[in-house]
Design a protein around this motif. Structure first.
Motif, PDB file in Angstrom:
ATOM      1  N   ARG A 282      -0.943   1.622   7.690  1.00 47.81           N
ATOM      2  CA  ARG A 282      -0.628   0.540   8.624  1.00 47.81           C
ATOM      3  C   ARG A 282       0.118   1.126   9.815  1.00 47.81           C
ATOM      4  O   ARG A 282       0.831   2.141   9.686  1.00 47.81           O
ATOM      5  CB  ARG A 282       0.180  -0.563   7.951  1.00 47.81           C
ATOM      6  CG  ARG A 282       1.525  -0.114   7.415  1.00 47.81           C
ATOM      7  CD  ARG A 282       2.185  -1.237   6.625  1.00 47.81           C
ATOM      8  NE  ARG A 282       3.214  -0.682   5.738  1.00 47.81           N
ATOM      9  CZ  ARG A 282       3.593  -1.240   4.602  1.00 47.81           C
ATOM     10  NH1 ARG A 282       3.051  -2.368   4.198  1.00 47.81           N
ATOM     11  NH2 ARG A 282       4.524  -0.670   3.858  1.00 47.81           N
ATOM     12  N   TYR A 327       1.140   4.167   2.636  1.00 51.91           N
ATOM     13  CA  TYR A 327       1.945   3.659   1.519  1.00 51.91           C
ATOM     14  C   TYR A 327       1.090   3.553   0.276  1.00 51.91           C
ATOM     15  O   TYR A 327      -0.121   3.355   0.342  1.00 51.91           O
ATOM     16  CB  TYR A 327       2.610   2.324   1.862  1.00 51.91           C
ATOM     17  CG  TYR A 327       1.677   1.173   2.163  1.00 51.91           C
ATOM     18  CD1 TYR A 327       1.082   1.038   3.413  1.00 51.91           C
ATOM     19  CD2 TYR A 327       1.404   0.211   1.193  1.00 51.91           C
ATOM     20  CE1 TYR A 327       0.233  -0.020   3.695  1.00 51.91           C
ATOM     21  CE2 TYR A 327       0.560  -0.861   1.469  1.00 51.91           C
ATOM     22  CZ  TYR A 327      -0.023  -0.965   2.727  1.00 51.91           C
ATOM     23  OH  TYR A 327      -0.868  -2.009   2.994  1.00 51.91           O
ATOM     24  N   GLU A 328       1.755   3.716  -0.894  1.00 56.51           N
ATOM     25  CA  GLU A 328       1.039   3.712  -2.177  1.00 56.51           C
ATOM     26  C   GLU A 328       0.796   2.284  -2.636  1.00 56.51           C
ATOM     27  O   GLU A 328       1.669   1.442  -2.544  1.00 56.51           O
ATOM     28  CB  GLU A 328       1.859   4.456  -3.234  1.00 56.51           C
ATOM     29  CG  GLU A 328       1.988   5.918  -2.934  1.00 56.51           C
ATOM     30  CD  GLU A 328       2.890   6.629  -3.919  1.00 56.51           C
ATOM     31  OE1 GLU A 328       3.242   6.022  -4.954  1.00 56.51           O
ATOM     32  OE2 GLU A 328       3.256   7.781  -3.645  1.00 56.51           O
ATOM     33  N   VAL A 329      -0.399   2.055  -3.135  1.00 58.26           N
ATOM     34  CA  VAL A 329      -0.715   0.749  -3.708  1.00 58.26           C
ATOM     35  C   VAL A 329       0.016   0.629  -5.043  1.00 58.26           C
ATOM     36  O   VAL A 329       0.073   1.586  -5.810  1.00 58.26           O
ATOM     37  CB  VAL A 329      -2.230   0.621  -3.907  1.00 58.26           C
ATOM     38  CG1 VAL A 329      -2.574  -0.687  -4.612  1.00 58.26           C
ATOM     39  CG2 VAL A 329      -2.938   0.702  -2.575  1.00 58.26           C
ATOM     40  N   ASN A 330       0.558  -0.551  -5.290  1.00 62.23           N
ATOM     41  CA  ASN A 330       1.276  -0.838  -6.534  1.00 62.23           C
ATOM     42  C   ASN A 330       2.547  -0.009  -6.691  1.00 62.23           C
ATOM     43  O   ASN A 330       3.002   0.191  -7.806  1.00 62.23           O
ATOM     44  CB  ASN A 330       0.406  -0.584  -7.766  1.00 62.23           C
ATOM     45  CG  ASN A 330      -0.749  -1.551  -7.812  1.00 62.23           C
ATOM     46  OD1 ASN A 330      -0.621  -2.688  -7.360  1.00 62.23           O
ATOM     47  ND2 ASN A 330      -1.877  -1.100  -8.316  1.00 62.23           N
ATOM     48  N   ASN A 336       8.929   1.071  -1.995  1.00 63.89           N
ATOM     49  CA  ASN A 336       7.588   1.631  -1.985  1.00 63.89           C
ATOM     50  C   ASN A 336       7.666   3.056  -1.462  1.00 63.89           C
ATOM     51  O   ASN A 336       8.437   3.349  -0.561  1.00 63.89           O
ATOM     52  CB  ASN A 336       6.677   0.840  -1.041  1.00 63.89           C
ATOM     53  CG  ASN A 336       6.283  -0.503  -1.623  1.00 63.89           C
ATOM     54  OD1 ASN A 336       6.762  -0.876  -2.689  1.00 63.89           O
ATOM     55  ND2 ASN A 336       5.430  -1.188  -0.929  1.00 63.89           N
TER      56      ASN A 336
HETATM   57  C1  LIG Z   1       4.983  -2.446  -1.316  1.00 66.65           C
HETATM   58  O1  LIG Z   1       3.673  -2.300  -1.884  1.00 66.65           O
HETATM   59  C2  LIG Z   1       3.063  -3.550  -2.160  1.00 66.65           C
HETATM   60  C3  LIG Z   1       1.768  -3.242  -2.869  1.00 66.65           C
HETATM   61  O2  LIG Z   1       0.978  -2.324  -2.164  1.00 66.65           O
HETATM   62  C4  LIG Z   1       2.843  -4.292  -0.853  1.00 66.65           C
HETATM   63  O3  LIG Z   1       2.218  -5.533  -1.118  1.00 66.65           O
HETATM   64  C5  LIG Z   1       4.177  -4.525  -0.181  1.00 66.65           C
HETATM   65  O4  LIG Z   1       3.968  -5.091   1.072  1.00 66.65           O
HETATM   66  C6  LIG Z   1       4.924  -3.203  -0.005  1.00 66.65           C
HETATM   67  N1  LIG Z   1       6.278  -3.497   0.447  1.00 66.65           N
HETATM   68  C7  LIG Z   1       6.827  -2.825   1.454  1.00 66.65           C
HETATM   69  C8  LIG Z   1       8.231  -3.206   1.774  1.00 66.65           C
HETATM   70  O5  LIG Z   1       6.248  -1.947   2.063  1.00 66.65           O
END
Ligand SMILES: *[C@@H]1O[C@H](CO)[C@@H](O)[C@H](O)[C@H]1NC(C)=O
Ligand SMILES: *[C@@H]1O[C@H](CO)[C@@H](O)[C@H](O)[C@H]1NC(C)=O
Ligand SMILES: *[C@@H]1O[C@H](CO)[C@@H](O)[C@H](O)[C@H]1NC(C)=O
Ligand SMILES: *[C@@H]1O[C@H](CO)[C@@H](O)[C@H](O)[C@H]1NC(C)=O
Ligand SMILES: *[C@@H]1O[C@H](CO)[C@@H](O)[C@H](O)[C@H]1NC(C)=O
Ligand SMILES: CC(=O)N[C@H]1CO[C@H](CO)[C@@H](O)[C@@H]1O
Ligand SMILES: [Ca+2]
Ligand SMILES: [Ca+2]
Ligand SMILES: [Ca+2]
Length: 399
Positions: A282, A327-330, A336
């Motif tokens: 993102r 960013y990592e999923v889950n 995160n």
């Molecule tokens: C953390 O990861 C979850 C799952 O991918 C996502 O929905 C959420 O937005 C993320 N939170 C942040 C603070 O990045």
């Protein structure tokens, strides 16, 4: 009919209507033979003798239960006195004291023309130290998270026993010295105990090493040895954020590229290599009116067509600094796992504007006929010809 045969049939007839007692009779000897476990097959164990009550009758000997059929064979009987026969009992299978009931309850039948009569013998099997200590609960394949604390029991399911008696039934348990595992594990075993555990002596790190093999040695009191392998699998813990394949990304795209043109593809992977998580992307900093990042693919797109020559663009020299986050999923709370990367996008100029002169009218100059060559000529008004080009490439004048 021969006289003996007549008598035999007469007695048998009287037997069948229970007028006389005429069952065969076993010699009433004690029958508690003792043999060690390593008695060789074919050993003649003991003899049994019986007498028929019917003169001149034959005796037929047989094993009386499955255990007996399994363990021994009977020889041909031989006559050993008047109406008396003896049969030999021969071992046909290895004897075991350690894993099957002992003593062995053998049963034998003897039959003449009348009834069948049974008797039993208790074969007592004596121990031989024929087993090394035995490991139970195999296989030993603990899976341990890399962040388990030093001192913890990483495997507590080692179980040892020795089925033999006396000295051969005692044992010691030890861990084989292995320079590859030096200082990592220790064996916890209390003498006399049938269980043992492995404790951790120094921290584990999945990225450094994800598998260990520990050899455990059990030795009985008479020197028989057995070993078991403990294969320790170190499991990855999600403790490493994603990383981009490049430290920074640079891209250039010509101005006036159509909306939704792709600019550059970014790529990041989970730093945890054991069970890597999926990565999403993102845009977290920079111009989001003009650019977007596709979450699934990491592809950066230009949203609109851009003009390198407009005022806003000239001010920033056509350069955009974006920050994209992987960013990592889950990813588990509280935080995160994320990583940022800078993406520099340069809008490249193309020569799409013709130069213009700074006047709508014609330039007028008056030149005297005796003017020497190479003299400057001044136009009416400002005196100079001004030329303008919106593009960033240089203007070349020619006459
Ligand atoms: C953390 O990861 C979850 C799952 O991918 C996502 O929905 C959420 O937005 C993320 N939170 C942040 C603070 O990045
Ligand atoms: C069985 O009987 C035979 C013949 O009498 C003898 O030679 C043998 O030793 C006996 N075997 C045993 C085990 O008693
Ligand atoms: C048992 O004995 C019989 C005869 O007495 C012989 O034919 C047979 O082979 C023997 N069986 C074994 C397993 O020794
Ligand atoms: C210990 O061994 C038993 C029997 O094999 C097994 O059921 C159990 O899951 C084992 N426990 C561990 C922690 O390995
Ligand atoms: C990435 O950038 C965002 C936005 O500036 C910032 O909030 C975040 O802390 C940064 N993350 C890292 C890991 O630097
Ligand atoms: C048509 C045009 O742009 N004319 C300009 C030429 O340059 C002079 C001096 O800089 C301006 O005063 C004119 O407006
Ligand atoms: Ca034994
Ligand atoms: Ca033993
Ligand atoms: Ca241009």
């Amino acid at each position: 009919m021969e006289i003996n045969t007549r008598i035999k049939y007469l007695v048998a007839l009287l037997c069948s209507v229970n007028l006389v007692q005429c069952d065969p009779v076993w010699d009433n000897i004690n029958c508690f033979p003792q043999y060690p476990e390593d008695t060789p097959i074919g050993e003649w164990l003991f003899n049994l003798t019986a007498t028929t009550s019917i003169p001149n009758d034959n005796l037929i000997f047989s094993a009386g239960n499955i255990l007996t059929v399994d363990l021994v064979n009977l020889t041909e009987p031989w006559s050993s006195g008047t109406d008396k026969y003896t049969v030999g009992v021969v071992l046909i299978k290895e004897l075991d004291r350690d894993f099957t009931p002992n003593p062995k309850l053998l049963q034998f039948d003897v039959k003449d023309s009348g009834d069948t009569v049974s008797r039993s013998c208790e074969l007592i099997v004596l121990d031989v130290n024929d087993n090394a200590p035995i490991f139970r609960n195999l296989p030993y394949t603990p899976k341990v998270p890399e962040d388990i604390s030093v001192g913890s029991v990483i495997f507590g399911n080692i179980s040892v026993y020795d089925p033999d008696t006396s000295l051969g039934g005692t044992f010691t348990v030890a861990m084989k010295d292995d320079p590859n595992n030096a200082g990592v594990f220790t064996l916890n075993w209390t003498p006399g105990s049938g269980t043992a555990s492995i404790n951790l002596l120094s921290p584990l790190d999945y990225e450094q090493r994800n598998s260990f093999t520990i050899i455990i040695i059990a030795t009985d009191g008479m020197g028989l040895v057995n070993t078991a392998e403990i294969i320790v699998t170190v499991e990855d813990v999600q403790d490493t954020p994603p990383y981009f394949l490049q430290p920074v990304y640079r891209a250039a795209i010509p101005e006036h590229s159509p909306p939704d043109s792709s600019v550059i593809k970014l790529y990041a992977e989970d730093g945890d290599r054991g069970i890597p998580r999926e990565i999403r992307y993102r845009l977290v900093e920079g111009n989001s009116e003009f650019f977007r990042v596709e979450a699934l693919t990491g592809m950066v797109y230009q949203k609109v067509s851009l003009d390198r020559d407009d005022d806003e663009m000239r001010e920033i020299n056509g350069v955009f600094d974006l920050v994209v986050q992987a960013y990592e999923v889950n990813a588990l709370p509280p935080e995160n796992a994320t990583t940022n990367v800078t993406v520099t996008v340069t809008i490249e100029d193309i020569n799409d504007n013709a130069p213009t002169f700074n006047t709508s009218t014609t330039y007028t100059a008056y030149v005297r006929e005796d003017t020497p060559s190479d003299s400057l000529i001044y136009f009416d008004g400002e005196g100079y010809m001004r030329v303008f080009d919106l593009d960033q490439v240089n203007v070349v004048l020619s006459s």
